[in-house]
Structures are given as structure tokens and as C-alpha cells.
Design a protein around this motif. Structure first.
Motif, PDB file in Angstrom:
ATOM      1  N   ALA A  50       0.812  -1.213   0.000  1.00 32.80           N
ATOM      2  CA  ALA A  50       0.000   0.000   0.000  1.00 32.80           C
ATOM      3  C   ALA A  50       0.847   1.264   0.000  1.00 32.80           C
ATOM      4  O   ALA A  50       0.447   2.286  -0.570  1.00 32.80           O
ATOM      5  CB  ALA A  50      -0.927  -0.013   1.211  1.00 32.80           C
ATOM      6  N   LYS A  58       0.126   4.232  -2.547  1.00 35.62           N
ATOM      7  CA  LYS A  58      -0.424   5.498  -2.050  1.00 35.62           C
ATOM      8  C   LYS A  58       0.462   6.683  -2.421  1.00 35.62           C
ATOM      9  O   LYS A  58      -0.027   7.799  -2.616  1.00 35.62           O
ATOM     10  CB  LYS A  58      -0.634   5.407  -0.541  1.00 35.62           C
ATOM     11  CG  LYS A  58      -1.795   4.484  -0.169  1.00 35.62           C
ATOM     12  CD  LYS A  58      -1.860   4.186   1.316  1.00 35.62           C
ATOM     13  CE  LYS A  58      -2.311   5.374   2.103  1.00 35.62           C
ATOM     14  NZ  LYS A  58      -2.528   5.039   3.530  1.00 35.62           N
ATOM     15  N   ILE A 111      -1.701  -4.828  -5.644  1.00 32.01           N
ATOM     16  CA  ILE A 111      -2.895  -4.038  -5.325  1.00 32.01           C
ATOM     17  C   ILE A 111      -4.003  -4.367  -6.319  1.00 32.01           C
ATOM     18  O   ILE A 111      -5.173  -4.502  -5.956  1.00 32.01           O
ATOM     19  CB  ILE A 111      -2.569  -2.526  -5.357  1.00 32.01           C
ATOM     20  CG1 ILE A 111      -1.562  -2.162  -4.261  1.00 32.01           C
ATOM     21  CG2 ILE A 111      -3.837  -1.690  -5.232  1.00 32.01           C
ATOM     22  CD1 ILE A 111      -2.054  -2.369  -2.849  1.00 32.01           C
ATOM     23  N   PHE A 170      -6.410   0.935   2.489  1.00 29.72           N
ATOM     24  CA  PHE A 170      -7.583   1.185   1.644  1.00 29.72           C
ATOM     25  C   PHE A 170      -8.826   0.654   2.369  1.00 29.72           C
ATOM     26  O   PHE A 170      -8.746  -0.335   3.092  1.00 29.72           O
ATOM     27  CB  PHE A 170      -7.466   0.457   0.302  1.00 29.72           C
ATOM     28  CG  PHE A 170      -6.301   0.895  -0.546  1.00 29.72           C
ATOM     29  CD1 PHE A 170      -6.468   1.824  -1.558  1.00 29.72           C
ATOM     30  CD2 PHE A 170      -5.032   0.363  -0.337  1.00 29.72           C
ATOM     31  CE1 PHE A 170      -5.397   2.222  -2.346  1.00 29.72           C
ATOM     32  CE2 PHE A 170      -3.953   0.750  -1.120  1.00 29.72           C
ATOM     33  CZ  PHE A 170      -4.136   1.686  -2.125  1.00 29.72           C
TER      34      PHE A 170
END
Length: 258
Positions: free
Chosen positions: A168, A172, A230, A243
């Protein structure tokens, strides 16, 4: 009486008059040649005009066909997708930006009324566009070369890099660069995994195992994944750290980037 006059008197022949007659024939021959040349030029000009008109008519027809392929009418044929886009319109901030693969941009913008990061494919992955690769209509490649508004390769690559991130944190970082608030996928998007990896400049074989029996039927990517990314997690509807899954109707899945 001059010698020339005597000759003319007895024979009717005069060197000066003969020269004039020669000049006169040359003049008429020149005029005839000039007329033929003008006729030839007019004929060639008409031919060129006809060719140009045919080419323009063909281009006009191609443009109409290309525009029809870009028509958003297909968006409304999938009720579950429409439901997801409507959720965006009703349940997210007015200025929200959604990070999704390029072919969902129309639905996000036209039905969801939200911003997107990319709207079209890049030149690098043009061979993965359905309309571009129509074997029965090879002129589509010319249409795309003339009128398709390709996204920059780098931008599509970055979106692909978001999806193939293995954690992540890196995903991000990319989403923040584009000001994205949500990510959207469809449950059948593993079929697009090759295009995503191609855009990210990655080898498909590094992420998906080769089929053991290539001729044994339809290849199932889901059961042959080497790495979880992801993208694969979102497509499979899994929970992902960093998320929160905000919407899932079994087909369209929308995650909030927190």
C-alpha cells in the motif's frame, strides 16, 4: 530586276515568302501542341480532383465510424457498472478523483461526475485496444493514428505502477501524486492484467505462471498468479491495508485511499 524577282516571276518561288510560310506552319503546330497540352493538364487536374474527393469522402466515412466507436452508449448496457458509477455521484465528494484503468473513465466522468487520472490508453499499449486490433477492419489503425487522443506513456505507466504495487505504501505515494481519492476496478479485470503489466513495462511471466497445458482450454489467470498486487487484491475484492472498500456489488469495486 533583281535576281530574286526574276526567279519569282518565272517560278512563283520566293525565299522570303517561303520562310514566312514555314514560320506560319510552325506557329500553327505550336498552337495545336499547346492546346493538346492544356487538354492534358485539364484532364490530369480533373483526375486529381476526383481522387481528392474520393479520399475526403473515405476520410469522412472513417471519422463517422471512429466517432461511433467512441460513443458512450455502451456504458448504460451494464446495469451493475452503472450502479457503481451512480454510487460515486451520490456518495463521494464533488471534487473526488478516481484512479482507474483508462476504459472506465467515461463512466466515472459521465455518470459518476467525478474526476479521473487517465481517460485514454497510451501509444505503448495501443495493441490492447479492442477497436484498434479489429482484424476485419485494418483501416481502424489509420483512424486511431489520425484521431485517437492517446495519453502520455509516462502517465499511463504510473497508473499501471499503482495497480501492480505489492504494498500500500508505494501505491499510495503514486495516488497522492495524482490527487486520487478512490480506486476503481471490475471483478473481471484480470483479463486486462497483461495490458496493465505492459504499460508498467513489466514482464507478464514475472507475475503470472505459464499454463502447464496450453491447449487444455481457457487459461485462468486467477489460479496462476505468482505475486499478489494491489490490482489482483482489488479485483478479487480483498481487504487491503491502507484502503477501505466502500462499494462492491459483485462486479464493480471501489476502494477509498486512506
Amino acid at each position: 530586276m533583281q535576281f530574286a524577282e526574276i526567279i519569282e516571276h518565272w517560278t512563283g518561288w520566293c525565299p522570303k515568302k517561303q520562310n514566312l510560310r514555314k514560320a506560319s506552319r510552325t506557329f500553327f503546330l505550336s498552337e495545336e501542341s499547346s492546346m493538346q497540352s492544356r487538354k492534358s493538364i485539364r484532364s490530369k487536374t480533373k483526375g486529381m480532383v476526383a481522387v481528392v474527393l474520393v479520399a475526403l469522402a473515405a476520410l469522412a466515412g472513417m471519422r463517422l465510424e471512429f466517432d461511433s466507436m467512441q460513443s458512450p452508449e455502451w456504458l448504460f448496457r451494464d446495469s451493475k457498472a452503472v450502479e457503481g458509477y451512480q454510487w460515486l455521484a451520490n456518495s463521494t465528494e464533488n471534487d473526488a478523483v478516481v484512479l482507474a484503468w483508462w476504459d472506465y473513465a467515461d463512466g466515472i466522468e459521465m455518470i459518476g461526475h467525478r474526476g479521473v487520472v487517465i481517460r485514454e490508453a497510451s501509444q505503448k499499449i495501443k495493441n490492447t485496444i479492442g477497436g484498434y486490433q479489429d482484424p476485419g477492419k485494418p483501416w481502424h489503425k489509420l483512424e486511431y493514428a489520425l484521431w485517437y487522443p492517446y495519453e502520455p506513456n509516462e502517465k499511463v505507466r504510473d497508473v499501471a505502477a499503482f495497480f501492480i504495487s505489492e504494498n500500500a505504501t508505494s501505491a499510495k505515494e503514486i495516488s497522492r501524486r495524482f490527487g486520487a481519492d478512490y480506486a476503481l476496478v471490475m471483478s473481471g479485470d484480470l483479463g486486462k492484467y497483461f495490458a496493465v503489466l505492459l504499460a508498467a513495462e513489466k514482464n507478464f511471466s514475472d507475475y503470472v505462471m505459464a499454463p502447464k497445458n496450453p491447449g487444455a482450454g481457457k487459461f485462468d489467470i486467477r489460479s496462476n498468479l505468482k505475486l499478489e498486487t494491489i490490482y489482483t487484491k482489488m479485483v478479487n475484492g480483498k481487504s487491503i491495508e491502507g484502503f477501505t472498500k466502500e462499494f462492491d456489488n459483485g462486479q464493480i469495486r471501489i476502494y477509498k485511499i486512506v
